[in-house]
Structures are given as C-alpha cells and as structure tokens.
Design an enzyme around this catalytic site. Structure first.
Site, PDB file in Angstrom:
ATOM      1  N   ASN A  22      79.602  66.416 -80.794  1.00 21.91           N
ATOM      2  CA  ASN A  22      79.259  65.073 -81.285  1.00 21.91           C
ATOM      3  C   ASN A  22      77.639  65.685 -81.847  1.00 21.91           C
ATOM      4  O   ASN A  22      77.683  65.879 -81.304  1.00 21.91           O
ATOM      5  CB  ASN A  22      78.939  63.415 -80.172  1.00 21.91           C
ATOM      6  N   HIS A 175      80.757  56.250 -80.227  1.00 20.97           N
ATOM      7  CA  HIS A 175      81.356  55.231 -79.501  1.00 20.97           C
ATOM      8  C   HIS A 175      81.506  54.494 -79.400  1.00 20.97           C
ATOM      9  O   HIS A 175      80.661  53.844 -79.904  1.00 20.97           O
ATOM     10  CB  HIS A 175      82.173  55.603 -78.078  1.00 20.97           C
ATOM     11  N   ASP A 177      80.566  51.640 -77.620  1.00 21.03           N
ATOM     12  CA  ASP A 177      80.073  51.789 -76.785  1.00 21.03           C
ATOM     13  C   ASP A 177      78.211  52.404 -76.698  1.00 21.03           C
ATOM     14  O   ASP A 177      77.046  52.134 -76.507  1.00 21.03           O
ATOM     15  CB  ASP A 177      80.322  52.314 -75.259  1.00 21.03           C
ATOM     16  N   CYS A 271      77.901  54.856 -70.367  1.00 22.82           N
ATOM     17  CA  CYS A 271      78.699  55.840 -70.448  1.00 22.82           C
ATOM     18  C   CYS A 271      79.527  56.285 -69.229  1.00 22.82           C
ATOM     19  O   CYS A 271      80.241  57.078 -68.615  1.00 22.82           O
ATOM     20  CB  CYS A 271      79.257  56.282 -71.728  1.00 22.82           C
TER      21      CYS A 271
HETATM   22  N1  ARG Z   1      79.701  64.551 -75.280  1.00 28.10           N
HETATM   23  C1  ARG Z   1      80.692  62.937 -74.960  1.00 28.10           C
HETATM   24  C2  ARG Z   1      81.192  63.293 -76.009  1.00 28.10           C
HETATM   25  O1  ARG Z   1      80.786  63.224 -76.793  1.00 28.10           O
HETATM   26  C3  ARG Z   1      79.954  61.754 -74.087  1.00 28.10           C
HETATM   27  C4  ARG Z   1      80.403  60.729 -73.553  1.00 28.10           C
HETATM   28  C5  ARG Z   1      79.142  60.173 -74.314  1.00 28.10           C
HETATM   29  N2  ARG Z   1      80.705  58.223 -73.806  1.00 28.10           N
HETATM   30  C6  ARG Z   1      80.281  57.389 -74.272  1.00 28.10           C
HETATM   31  N3  ARG Z   1      80.868  56.553 -74.026  1.00 28.10           N
HETATM   32  N4  ARG Z   1      79.420  57.299 -75.038  1.00 28.10           N
HETATM   33  O2  ARG Z   1      82.191  63.008 -75.149  1.00 28.10           O
END
Ligand code: ARG
Length: 290
Positions: A22, A175, A177, A271
């Site tokens: 991401n 996401h 969230d 998260c």
């Molecule tokens: N580095 C993780 C990813 O990109 C971070 C996930 C964070 N989770 C969330 N539900 N926002 O998957």
C-alpha cells in the site's frame, strides 16, 4: 461469563515494513528504532483498551509475517461466528493458516462458536472491510483495493444482516477502516474523499447530516479514522487538535496513542485489534445466553 469487550491483538515482536502493498509502506525508511517504538505503542494501545473496560488477549508474533500485527484483517466476527479472511496480496496470505489455528483454539475454549471459510475465488480482508454498525444493525462493506465486491454477499449470507456496499476510490484508503468508523450513539466518523460518489450517497442516505463527522485530509492522513470505540471513548493514533475538538463537541473523549511505526505500514488503532464479542442483539452476549 465475562461481559467486557474482548479484543485480540498480536505481539509486535516481528513487526516491520519489509515490503510494499500500500502507498504508506516504504521499506527503505524502516529503521530498527521503529521496532522499539512499535513495541511501546502496542503496549500503550493495549493499556488504553483495558482502561476503557476491555479485556485483551495477545497472540504470538511469527517471523516473516510482519502484518500479523493487524488482526482486524484476519476475519469478520459477529454473534460468535468467524468468517475467515482471504488476503489479496501473497505477502499476507501466510497469515491465513496462523489465524485459522488461533480461531480454532478460541473455539476450543468456547470464546467463538463457528469458523466459516470464504468461497473460492473471492478476497475479503475481514473486519477491515466489514464494519458492524451496532446502532443500525447492519454491516458497512468496503470493496475495491482489497476485498472483492462478491465477498459482501457471503458476509450477508453468513451473518444474516444487510451489508451496505461502499466502494473505496483510492489506493491510500484501501480498507474501509482507514476512512470510516461508526461510533456508539449513531455518529459516523469518515473521510469523504476516500469514497466513490455512489458510496458517499449510500452513507448520506443512511446517516443523517447531524450524525456525520467529516475527517479532514490532515486527520485522515494521521490514520485517526482507524479508531477503536468503546462507549464514549475513542482510541486512536496521535490526532490533530481539530479532531479532538470535533469529537469532544459530540460527547466523545479521545485517547491518543503514539502509533507512528504502524502508520508507516498503513495501519493504526482499529486494525491492530479484532473484537470478538460483538453480537447483533443489543443485549448481553449470545454466548452467555446459550
Ligand atoms: N500493511 C498492512 C496491509 O497493507 C496494513 C493493514 C492495516 N489494516 C487495516 N485494516 N487498515 O495490509
């Protein structure tokens, strides 16, 4: 039966940023000092949850799976049912087997009732993209960058509640969230620029203007929308003063935790947790009732 909100967190001992899935992640910027700050931040988040009245269980770290610290992505949980996630990126797929065995152990202890697999060919990243709105009695379902739209009907069938689809328009807010947080009492904290016009219309249709709390670009960039709400307490990463004022004005107290290393991975307070005791009934836990 313990009636406190019950959260799972993960030991941050193996957390780092070593790949990029991401736009927040930049492995070249990761330093060993970040690891120490991460451990302190995770411990403070746990403490903040406990002070707000929750109980927290911490699962073990696994070398080579740094994003295991984000258990919100492991599953969607409601009424004791656990719908296991399937990750879009190979970098996180190794977490699936680990979380499956965590849930099997929780089931053996009577802390969840049923473990359900997602149908083949679909991706779904758990409570990161399926957020139960306790006041309204339905899920908000994010899709696009990570979860497949088709997975939302599996969520609906599994739990028996409506899932309002919200398409995410950007790679940064990948996401649900990261840009959307329903709060006890019916307010919704959200970052409008993260959504498609149809998704915004769906939010506006279901949440009256007086209950909408819009996050600014600065507040969203601090990953403050990724918050844990327990009663009138909202626990989040370090927030701009503007957000504190907005939330206080609606009767919420803010608890801030230094989570900078996790933000460098694209995650923050919400998260880093997964809530297991949520029930669709407004009354006591259905597990207790059985
Ligand atoms: N580095 C993780 C990813 O990109 C971070 C996930 C964070 N989770 C969330 N539900 N926002 O998957």
């Amino acid at each position: 039966m313990d009636s406190r909100p019950f959260f799972v967190m993960t030991d941050p001992g193996c957390f780092n940023v070593s790949y990029r899935i991401n736009p927040w992640m930049n492995p070249d910027d990761w330093t060993p000092e970040q690891a120490a700050i991460a451990c302190a931040g995770s411990a403070k988040l746990r403490k903040a949850l406990e002070i707000a009245g929750a109980r927290v269980e911490v699962i073990g770290a696994v070398k080579g799976l740094p994003d295991l610290v984000f258990p919100a992505n492991a599953a969607t949980v409601l009424d004791g049912k656990v719908l296991l996630a399937r990750f879009r990126h190979p970098e996180r797929q190794g977490e699936e087997a680990i979380f499956r065995s965590v849930f099997q152990r929780l089931k053996a202890r009577g802390l969840v009732r049923e473990i359900i697999d997602l149908s083949d060919g679909l991706f779904h990243e758990g409570a990161g993209d399926a957020i139960w709105d306790h006041d309204r009695g339905f899920f908000w379902g994010g899709f696009g960058p990570r979860s497949s739209r088709g997975a939302l009907s599996v969520v609906r069938k599994t739990f028996g509640y409506e899932v309002v689809p919200l398409e995410l328009a950007t790679e940064a807010f990948y996401h649900l969230d990261t840009c959307f947080c329903p709060l006890a009492g019916g307010h919704v904290l959200y970052y409008p620029a993260a959504f498609t016009p149809q998704a915004l219309a769906a939010i506006h249709e279901r949440v009256p203007a007086a209950r909408r709390i819009e996050a600014t670009a600065e507040e969203a960039a601090a990953l403050c929308v990724n918050a844990v709400n327990i009663g009138s307490t909202v626990i989040m990463a370090r927030a701009p003063e503007s957000l504190r004022q907005k939330l206080n004005a609606r009767g919420y107290e803010l608890v801030e935790v230094e989570l900078d290393p996790f933000i460098r991975s694209g995650g923050a307070a919400y998260c880093m947790t997964l809530r297991l005791d949520r029930t669709s009934a407004p009354a006591a836990s259905i597990l207790a009732a059985e």
